[in-house]
Design a protein around this motif. Sequence first.
Motif, PDB file in Angstrom:
ATOM      1  N   CYS A   1       0.838  -1.197   0.000  1.00 31.33           N
ATOM      2  CA  CYS A   1       0.000   0.000   0.000  1.00 31.33           C
ATOM      3  C   CYS A   1       0.873   1.248   0.000  1.00 31.33           C
ATOM      4  O   CYS A   1       1.770   1.393   0.842  1.00 31.33           O
ATOM      5  CB  CYS A   1      -0.923  -0.012   1.227  1.00 31.33           C
ATOM      6  SG  CYS A   1      -1.948   1.475   1.365  1.00 31.33           S
TER       7      CYS A   1
ATOM      8  N   GLU B   1      -0.074   4.195   0.771  1.00 33.06           N
ATOM      9  CA  GLU B   1      -0.458   5.082   1.873  1.00 33.06           C
ATOM     10  C   GLU B   1       0.115   4.631   3.217  1.00 33.06           C
ATOM     11  O   GLU B   1       0.802   5.392   3.887  1.00 33.06           O
ATOM     12  CB  GLU B   1      -1.980   5.163   1.964  1.00 33.06           C
ATOM     13  CG  GLU B   1      -2.497   6.177   2.960  1.00 33.06           C
ATOM     14  CD  GLU B   1      -2.339   7.618   2.513  1.00 33.06           C
ATOM     15  OE1 GLU B   1      -2.392   8.483   3.383  1.00 33.06           O
ATOM     16  OE2 GLU B   1      -2.170   7.870   1.306  1.00 33.06           O
TER      17      GLU B   1
ATOM     18  N   TYR C   1      -4.822   4.746  -7.402  1.00 35.60           N
ATOM     19  CA  TYR C   1      -4.997   6.191  -7.486  1.00 35.60           C
ATOM     20  C   TYR C   1      -3.827   6.746  -8.282  1.00 35.60           C
ATOM     21  O   TYR C   1      -2.810   6.061  -8.448  1.00 35.60           O
ATOM     22  CB  TYR C   1      -5.016   6.806  -6.083  1.00 35.60           C
ATOM     23  CG  TYR C   1      -6.288   6.528  -5.321  1.00 35.60           C
ATOM     24  CD1 TYR C   1      -7.363   7.403  -5.376  1.00 35.60           C
ATOM     25  CD2 TYR C   1      -6.412   5.380  -4.548  1.00 35.60           C
ATOM     26  CE1 TYR C   1      -8.538   7.145  -4.679  1.00 35.60           C
ATOM     27  CE2 TYR C   1      -7.580   5.114  -3.843  1.00 35.60           C
ATOM     28  CZ  TYR C   1      -8.635   6.001  -3.911  1.00 35.60           C
ATOM     29  OH  TYR C   1      -9.799   5.749  -3.229  1.00 35.60           O
TER      30      TYR C   1
ATOM     31  N   ARG D   1      -3.607   1.945  -3.132  1.00 39.69           N
ATOM     32  CA  ARG D   1      -3.989   1.974  -1.724  1.00 39.69           C
ATOM     33  C   ARG D   1      -4.756   0.706  -1.384  1.00 39.69           C
ATOM     34  O   ARG D   1      -5.602   0.261  -2.158  1.00 39.69           O
ATOM     35  CB  ARG D   1      -4.872   3.171  -1.426  1.00 39.69           C
ATOM     36  CG  ARG D   1      -4.145   4.489  -1.389  1.00 39.69           C
ATOM     37  CD  ARG D   1      -5.088   5.613  -0.960  1.00 39.69           C
ATOM     38  NE  ARG D   1      -4.388   6.851  -0.736  1.00 39.69           N
ATOM     39  CZ  ARG D   1      -4.141   7.755  -1.672  1.00 39.69           C
ATOM     40  NH1 ARG D   1      -4.533   7.548  -2.911  1.00 39.69           N
ATOM     41  NH2 ARG D   1      -3.492   8.862  -1.377  1.00 39.69           N
TER      42      ARG D   1
ATOM     43  N   CYS E   1      -7.104   1.972   3.462  1.00 35.06           N
ATOM     44  CA  CYS E   1      -6.598   3.314   3.175  1.00 35.06           C
ATOM     45  C   CYS E   1      -7.428   4.005   2.102  1.00 35.06           C
ATOM     46  O   CYS E   1      -7.656   5.214   2.168  1.00 35.06           O
ATOM     47  CB  CYS E   1      -5.127   3.254   2.774  1.00 35.06           C
ATOM     48  SG  CYS E   1      -4.021   2.892   4.157  1.00 35.06           S
ATOM     49  N   ALA E   2      -7.900   3.243   1.114  1.00 37.07           N
ATOM     50  CA  ALA E   2      -8.764   3.822   0.083  1.00 37.07           C
ATOM     51  C   ALA E   2     -10.078   4.291   0.707  1.00 37.07           C
ATOM     52  O   ALA E   2     -10.595   5.359   0.348  1.00 37.07           O
ATOM     53  CB  ALA E   2      -9.024   2.807  -1.027  1.00 37.07           C
TER      54      ALA E   2
ATOM     55  N   ASP F   1     -10.494   5.278   3.854  1.00 30.65           N
ATOM     56  CA  ASP F   1     -10.171   6.508   4.584  1.00 30.65           C
ATOM     57  C   ASP F   1     -10.033   7.687   3.627  1.00 30.65           C
ATOM     58  O   ASP F   1     -10.538   8.784   3.895  1.00 30.65           O
ATOM     59  CB  ASP F   1      -8.862   6.344   5.366  1.00 30.65           C
ATOM     60  CG  ASP F   1      -8.985   5.392   6.535  1.00 30.65           C
ATOM     61  OD1 ASP F   1     -10.133   5.052   6.934  1.00 30.65           O
ATOM     62  OD2 ASP F   1      -7.933   4.976   7.052  1.00 30.65           O
ATOM     63  N   HIS F   2      -9.339   7.472   2.516  1.00 33.24           N
ATOM     64  CA  HIS F   2      -9.144   8.521   1.518  1.00 33.24           C
ATOM     65  C   HIS F   2     -10.489   9.039   1.011  1.00 33.24           C
ATOM     66  O   HIS F   2     -10.699  10.252   0.918  1.00 33.24           O
ATOM     67  CB  HIS F   2      -8.301   7.971   0.352  1.00 33.24           C
ATOM     68  CG  HIS F   2      -8.152   8.924  -0.775  1.00 33.24           C
ATOM     69  ND1 HIS F   2      -7.191   9.907  -0.793  1.00 33.24           N
ATOM     70  CD2 HIS F   2      -8.856   9.060  -1.928  1.00 33.24           C
ATOM     71  CE1 HIS F   2      -7.295  10.603  -1.914  1.00 33.24           C
ATOM     72  NE2 HIS F   2      -8.298  10.096  -2.626  1.00 33.24           N
ATOM     73  N   GLU F   3     -11.397   8.127   0.688  1.00 31.57           N
ATOM     74  CA  GLU F   3     -12.692   8.532   0.150  1.00 31.57           C
ATOM     75  C   GLU F   3     -13.556   9.227   1.197  1.00 31.57           C
ATOM     76  O   GLU F   3     -14.290  10.180   0.871  1.00 31.57           O
ATOM     77  CB  GLU F   3     -13.426   7.345  -0.458  1.00 31.57           C
ATOM     78  CG  GLU F   3     -12.745   6.765  -1.693  1.00 31.57           C
ATOM     79  CD  GLU F   3     -12.552   7.774  -2.823  1.00 31.57           C
ATOM     80  OE1 GLU F   3     -13.364   8.724  -2.947  1.00 31.57           O
ATOM     81  OE2 GLU F   3     -11.592   7.612  -3.590  1.00 31.57           O
TER      82      GLU F   3
ATOM     83  N   LEU G   1     -12.358  11.078   3.676  1.00 30.84           N
ATOM     84  CA  LEU G   1     -11.778  12.413   3.794  1.00 30.84           C
ATOM     85  C   LEU G   1     -12.116  13.279   2.578  1.00 30.84           C
ATOM     86  O   LEU G   1     -12.397  14.474   2.714  1.00 30.84           O
ATOM     87  CB  LEU G   1     -10.259  12.320   3.973  1.00 30.84           C
ATOM     88  CG  LEU G   1      -9.811  11.760   5.321  1.00 30.84           C
ATOM     89  CD1 LEU G   1      -8.306  11.474   5.291  1.00 30.84           C
ATOM     90  CD2 LEU G   1     -10.165  12.706   6.453  1.00 30.84           C
ATOM     91  N   ARG G   2     -12.088  12.679   1.390  1.00 34.76           N
ATOM     92  CA  ARG G   2     -12.430  13.418   0.177  1.00 34.76           C
ATOM     93  C   ARG G   2     -13.880  13.887   0.216  1.00 34.76           C
ATOM     94  O   ARG G   2     -14.186  15.042  -0.070  1.00 34.76           O
ATOM     95  CB  ARG G   2     -12.180  12.541  -1.067  1.00 34.76           C
ATOM     96  CG  ARG G   2     -12.318  13.304  -2.382  1.00 34.76           C
ATOM     97  CD  ARG G   2     -12.209  12.368  -3.570  1.00 34.76           C
ATOM     98  NE  ARG G   2     -13.255  11.378  -3.571  1.00 34.76           N
ATOM     99  CZ  ARG G   2     -14.527  11.596  -3.911  1.00 34.76           C
ATOM    100  NH1 ARG G   2     -14.913  12.801  -4.276  1.00 34.76           N
ATOM    101  NH2 ARG G   2     -15.419  10.627  -3.899  1.00 34.76           N
TER     102      ARG G   2
ATOM    103  N   ARG H   1      -9.669  16.456   1.322  1.00 34.90           N
ATOM    104  CA  ARG H   1      -8.709  16.156   0.246  1.00 34.90           C
ATOM    105  C   ARG H   1      -9.224  16.691  -1.048  1.00 34.90           C
ATOM    106  O   ARG H   1     -10.334  16.847  -1.297  1.00 34.90           O
ATOM    107  CB  ARG H   1      -8.488  14.640   0.118  1.00 34.90           C
ATOM    108  CG  ARG H   1      -7.740  14.107   1.296  1.00 34.90           C
ATOM    109  CD  ARG H   1      -7.216  12.737   1.031  1.00 34.90           C
ATOM    110  NE  ARG H   1      -6.444  12.334   2.201  1.00 34.90           N
ATOM    111  CZ  ARG H   1      -5.676  11.302   2.233  1.00 34.90           C
ATOM    112  NH1 ARG H   1      -5.545  10.542   1.193  1.00 34.90           N
ATOM    113  NH2 ARG H   1      -5.015  10.986   3.291  1.00 34.90           N
TER     114      ARG H   1
END
Length: 73
Positions: free
Chosen positions: A36, A38, A51, A56, A60-61, A63-65, A67-68, A73
């Motif tokens: 990963c 991230e 990405y 990711r 982690c993906a 979490d990323h989404e 936050l986005r 993000r």
Amino acid sequence: MRTLTASQVQALFAAMRTFRDDDLERGLPPDEAVACHECGRFRPAAGAIAYPDGLRCNGCATDHELLRAAGYR
């Protein structure tokens, strides 16, 4: 930035689990791992998302989404 409702968070988690479940249904071995970008750990390949800045793991993906979607993000 915005606050996500509990329903929105649950929907996002469900959508991200779909990536994992689809990979497993297509025959990806559950013990196959990827590095990963991230978190830097070897994590299950099922549900990993590519990405522009790297691959990711599903956690982690997710979490990323989240936050986005919340505008961080």
